[in-house]
Each structure stands twice: as structure tokens, then as C-alpha cells.
Design a protein around this motif. Structure first.
Motif, PDB file in Angstrom:
ATOM      1  N   ARG A  30      36.582  39.440  33.934  1.00  0.00           N
ATOM      2  CA  ARG A  30      37.671  40.425  34.100  1.00  0.00           C
ATOM      3  C   ARG A  30      37.425  41.361  35.285  1.00  0.00           C
ATOM      4  N   THR A  31      37.192  40.757  36.423  1.00  0.00           N
ATOM      5  CA  THR A  31      37.051  41.512  37.674  1.00  0.00           C
ATOM      6  C   THR A  31      38.099  41.017  38.670  1.00  0.00           C
ATOM      7  N   GLY A  32      37.980  41.429  39.915  1.00  0.00           N
ATOM      8  CA  GLY A  32      38.892  40.962  40.952  1.00  0.00           C
ATOM      9  C   GLY A  32      38.334  39.799  41.746  1.00  0.00           C
ATOM     10  N   LEU A  33      37.292  39.152  41.246  1.00  0.00           N
ATOM     11  CA  LEU A  33      36.665  38.042  41.971  1.00  0.00           C
ATOM     12  C   LEU A  33      37.599  36.835  42.041  1.00  0.00           C
ATOM     13  N   LEU A  43      22.530  42.058  32.774  1.00  0.00           N
ATOM     14  CA  LEU A  43      23.358  42.832  33.690  1.00  0.00           C
ATOM     15  C   LEU A  43      24.821  42.583  33.361  1.00  0.00           C
ATOM     16  N   LYS A  44      25.535  43.654  33.011  1.00  0.00           N
ATOM     17  CA  LYS A  44      26.947  43.557  32.670  1.00  0.00           C
ATOM     18  C   LYS A  44      27.756  44.357  33.689  1.00  0.00           C
ATOM     19  N   ILE A  45      28.532  43.635  34.491  1.00  0.00           N
ATOM     20  CA  ILE A  45      29.412  44.288  35.465  1.00  0.00           C
ATOM     21  C   ILE A  45      30.839  43.788  35.274  1.00  0.00           C
ATOM     22  N   SER A  46      31.170  43.443  34.043  1.00  0.00           N
ATOM     23  CA  SER A  46      32.522  42.980  33.716  1.00  0.00           C
ATOM     24  C   SER A  46      33.506  44.147  33.706  1.00  0.00           C
ATOM     25  N   ASP A  47      34.792  43.806  33.681  1.00  0.00           N
ATOM     26  CA  ASP A  47      35.857  44.813  33.576  1.00  0.00           C
ATOM     27  C   ASP A  47      35.789  45.855  34.687  1.00  0.00           C
ATOM     28  N   ASN A  48      35.495  45.367  35.881  1.00  0.00           N
ATOM     29  CA  ASN A  48      35.596  46.171  37.101  1.00  0.00           C
ATOM     30  C   ASN A  48      36.697  45.534  37.952  1.00  0.00           C
ATOM     31  N   PRO A  49      37.940  45.931  37.777  1.00  0.00           N
ATOM     32  CA  PRO A  49      39.065  45.242  38.423  1.00  0.00           C
ATOM     33  C   PRO A  49      39.040  45.288  39.943  1.00  0.00           C
ATOM     34  N   ASN A  50      38.281  46.227  40.510  1.00  0.00           N
ATOM     35  CA  ASN A  50      38.206  46.338  41.971  1.00  0.00           C
ATOM     36  C   ASN A  50      37.015  45.604  42.562  1.00  0.00           C
ATOM     37  N   LEU A  51      36.250  44.931  41.727  1.00  0.00           N
ATOM     38  CA  LEU A  51      35.097  44.174  42.208  1.00  0.00           C
ATOM     39  C   LEU A  51      35.579  42.856  42.813  1.00  0.00           C
ATOM     40  N   VAL A  52      35.546  42.755  44.131  1.00  0.00           N
ATOM     41  CA  VAL A  52      36.094  41.579  44.821  1.00  0.00           C
ATOM     42  C   VAL A  52      35.048  40.794  45.590  1.00  0.00           C
ATOM     43  N   SER A  53      33.822  41.317  45.653  1.00  0.00           N
ATOM     44  CA  SER A  53      32.816  40.638  46.475  1.00  0.00           C
ATOM     45  C   SER A  53      31.417  40.770  45.876  1.00  0.00           C
ATOM     46  N   ASN A 112      34.423  51.261  38.421  1.00  0.00           N
ATOM     47  CA  ASN A 112      35.230  50.997  39.611  1.00  0.00           C
ATOM     48  C   ASN A 112      34.404  50.358  40.726  1.00  0.00           C
ATOM     49  N   LEU A 113      33.478  49.496  40.363  1.00  0.00           N
ATOM     50  CA  LEU A 113      32.664  48.819  41.371  1.00  0.00           C
ATOM     51  C   LEU A 113      33.551  47.975  42.280  1.00  0.00           C
ATOM     52  N   THR A 114      33.215  47.935  43.565  1.00  0.00           N
ATOM     53  CA  THR A 114      34.003  47.155  44.519  1.00  0.00           C
ATOM     54  C   THR A 114      33.231  45.968  45.080  1.00  0.00           C
ATOM     55  N   GLN A 115      31.905  46.091  45.197  1.00  0.00           N
ATOM     56  CA  GLN A 115      31.113  44.986  45.714  1.00  0.00           C
ATOM     57  C   GLN A 115      29.674  45.102  45.234  1.00  0.00           C
ATOM     58  N   GLY A 172      29.107  35.096  32.075  1.00  0.00           N
ATOM     59  CA  GLY A 172      30.497  35.396  31.737  1.00  0.00           C
ATOM     60  C   GLY A 172      31.380  35.333  32.965  1.00  0.00           C
ATOM     61  N   LEU A 173      32.424  34.499  32.920  1.00  0.00           N
ATOM     62  CA  LEU A 173      33.300  34.295  34.075  1.00  0.00           C
ATOM     63  C   LEU A 173      34.784  34.386  33.719  1.00  0.00           C
ATOM     64  N   SER A 174      35.105  34.736  32.495  1.00  0.00           N
ATOM     65  CA  SER A 174      36.483  34.616  32.014  1.00  0.00           C
ATOM     66  C   SER A 174      37.431  35.647  32.622  1.00  0.00           C
ATOM     67  N   ASP A 175      38.712  35.254  32.677  1.00  0.00           N
ATOM     68  CA  ASP A 175      39.806  36.143  33.087  1.00  0.00           C
ATOM     69  C   ASP A 175      39.621  36.739  34.470  1.00  0.00           C
ATOM     70  N   ASN A 176      39.144  35.912  35.395  1.00  0.00           N
ATOM     71  CA  ASN A 176      39.096  36.299  36.793  1.00  0.00           C
ATOM     72  C   ASN A 176      40.179  35.552  37.568  1.00  0.00           C
ATOM     73  N   LEU A 177      40.379  35.915  38.820  1.00  0.00           N
ATOM     74  CA  LEU A 177      41.452  35.330  39.632  1.00  0.00           C
ATOM     75  C   LEU A 177      40.916  34.183  40.488  1.00  0.00           C
ATOM     76  N   TRP A 178      40.273  33.207  39.839  1.00  0.00           N
ATOM     77  CA  TRP A 178      39.590  32.146  40.578  1.00  0.00           C
ATOM     78  C   TRP A 178      40.563  31.348  41.443  1.00  0.00           C
ATOM     79  N   HIS A 179      40.191  31.190  42.727  1.00  0.00           N
ATOM     80  CA  HIS A 179      40.974  30.401  43.668  1.00  0.00           C
ATOM     81  C   HIS A 179      40.341  29.015  43.742  1.00  0.00           C
ATOM     82  N   CYS A 180      40.937  28.056  43.055  1.00  0.00           N
ATOM     83  CA  CYS A 180      40.342  26.720  42.917  1.00  0.00           C
ATOM     84  C   CYS A 180      40.717  25.843  44.108  1.00  0.00           C
TER      85      CYS A 180
END
Length: 292
Positions: A160-163, A131-141, A113-116, A181-189
Motif C-alpha cells: 500500500r505505497t506509491g511504488l 522493517l515495516k514501511i507499508s501504507d506510505n502513499p507517497n513512497l515512490v522510490s 509520509n515517506l517518499t523514498q 509484503g507487496l500487496s495493493d501497490n500500483l505495479w507497472h507490469c
């Protein structure tokens, strides 16, 4: 009995027995221990285990319910090089947690549940390679200087984070980075993300699961692969103005107009004052000539 038929010395048997007993005592409850390795996978632990041997090199705490890593207890494991904490409840502030495990090479914090991530989160891990910090949906920063000290980092996974955004300098300044690894994130292009997209297309870094590195917003670019939108985004950013750009230009125009108006008004006042002063001086000179 020994191989020669003689009885084994009692002192030797006692020491061997003591060694086996101490090995059992040193292993944390509900964990299994081998040489320099402690494995506590799937033991429903809610707290960091106690009685971990101080010479442990590999610690596996995966698939538990641990929500806190105590920095003091963790720092006692000064020789730790491998730490697997995937699928736990770790979150909120991890700053200074790893201050005492500077030899750590592998760290897995995925499925938590990492957030930042800030500079103080991993800054003491000077030897970190994976370093693997994937699949932390609350990681936004992830702060711009988050990995400034991790110059040996070769494998970084933030899938697979909230980035929605990642500053280019975060990865550009990692000289050893080879896999990201950058897949399945909410990228704002948007235009702010253009520099990062350009870096992706020009970098020699490998991006696993590249087909799932897609834009989430704006709506016109949703589901398009991130590298593929570079040309379209570059054209859009260079030729089109957004609402805030028009507002900015209007403000600049108004300021220029106002400054020009004020300058003209001041110039007019100065001209009138000069004209009045000149007229008075001419009148005074004429009066002096008449008197003479």
C-alpha cells in the motif's frame, strides 16, 4: 517497621524514596514507562519526547503527529532494539536518522509520509530483522542499494505505497528474507518488471495477502495477479516490439545504410584516383620509350 519489629533504617527508606522519585522523573511527560520500555502511544505528540531513559530498549511513539526524528537525541538511545513510529507524519529525508541506533532489530514506519528510501536511510541498521514501511502513499522510490547492509532482514513490508517498480536486486540480495509484503501497490507490469515477477515465482519467500498483489498497468493486465502474468508478459516481451523499438531499429538501419553509402563513395574515389594514377604512369612510360 521491619518484619522483626525493628524500625527500618531511615537511610534505606530515603534511598528507596529517591529511587521511586528518579524513576518518575526519567519518564517523559504524557508517556508511560516500564522496565526498559517507554510507551507514548496516542498522546498527540508533535515532537520527539525528551527525558527518555538512556537504557530504553523499546520505544513506542505510535499514533502521534511527530514529523521529525532528531538523529542526535535518537543516537543517545544506543541500546534501543524496538522502535514503533507508525501513524505519524514522518517523511521527506530520513537519511542518517538512525545512524546511532545500530542495535535496532524492529522498526515500524508504516502510515507515514515517506517518499523514498536510499542507501543512507537504513544502512547503519546492521541488526535490523523487521522493517515495516507499508501504507506510505507517497513512497515512490526504493533505490537499488537501499538494503545492501541489512543482511539480517527477514520481514520487509512495502504494501500500500506509491511504488510502481521494484528492482530485483533490492530483494534478491537479502539472504535472510523470508516474508515480503507487496500487496495493493500500483505495479507497472511491463518488460522491465519481468525479472522481478520471475524472481517471485521462483523464490522461497512468502508473500502475505498474495491475492492483492496485482498489476495496475497496462490496462490489458490491470487487476491480474502479478505472478500469473509472467507467461503472458514473457511472450509479449519476446515477440512484440514497441514504438521505441521500431524507432531504434530504423535509426540503426539508417546508420548502416549511411555508413555503407559513405564507404562505397570513398571506395569509388579511391578507385578513380588509382585509375588516374595508373594511366599517368603508363603514359609517362610510353613517352620515355618513344624518346629512346
Amino acid at each position: 517497621m521491619s518484619s522483626s519489629g525493628r524500625p527500618r533504617p531511615l537511610s534505606l527508606m530515603f534511598l528507596l524514596g529517591m529511587g521511586m522519585a528518579s524513576e518518575k522523573i526519567d519518564c517523559p511527560s504524557r508517556c508511560s514507562c516500564q522496565y526498559l520500555e517507554v510507551n507514548c502511544t496516542g498522546q498527540q505528540l508533535e515532537e520527539f519526547p525528551v527525558d527518555i531513559p538512556l537504557d530504553t530498549r523499546q520505544l513506542i511513539l505510535a499514533v502521534n503527529s511527530i514529523s521529525y526524528l532528531p538523529p542526535v537525541e535518537l543516537s543517545l538511545l544506543a541500546d534501543l532494539i524496538y522502535l514503533d513510529c507508525r501513524k505519524n507524519l514522518l517523511g521527506n529525508d530520513l537519511d542518517f536518522t538512525f545512524i546511532g541506533v545500530a542495535k535496532l532489530v524492529y522498526l515500524d514506519l508504516s502510515f507515514n509520509n515517506l517518499t523514498q528510501v536510499t542507501f543512507n536511510t537504513f544502512s547503519h541498521l546492521l541488526s535490523l530483522v523487521v522493517l515495516k514501511i507499508s501504507d506510505n502513499p507517497n513512497l515512490v522510490s526504493i533505490k537499488k542499494d537501499a538494503f545492501a547492509n541489512n543482511t539480517w532482514l527477514r520481514h520487509l513490508d512495502v504494501s500500500r505505497t506509491g511504488l510502481t517498480f521494484l528492482d530485483t536486486h533490492i530483494v534478491q540480495d537479502l539472504p535472510s528474507l523470508r516474508l515480503l509484503g507487496l500487496s495493493d501497490n500500483l505495479w507497472h507490469c511491463n518488460c522491465s518488471f519481468l525479472d522481478f515477477i520471475t524472481w517471485m515465482t521462483e523464490s522461497s519467500v512468502h508473500f502475505p495477502d498474495a491475492d492483492n498483489i496485482t498489476c495496475y498497468s497496462p490496462e490489458a493486465l490491470r487487476a491480474l495477479k502479478v505472478p500469473a502474468v509472467e507467461t503472458q508478459l514473457r511472450f509479449s516481451c519476446l515477440t512484440q516490439l514497441y514504438k521505441q523499438d521500431y524507432i531504434f531499429l530504423c535509426l540503426i538501419g539508417f546508420c548502416i545504410f549511411f555508413a555503407g553509402t559513405v564507404a562505397a563513395w570513398l571506395a569509388g574515389i579511391c578507385a578513380v584516383i588509382y585509375e588516374v594514377h595508373t594511366s599517368k604512369r603508363e603514359e609517362e612510360e610510353e613517352e620515355e620509350e618513344e624518346d629512346t
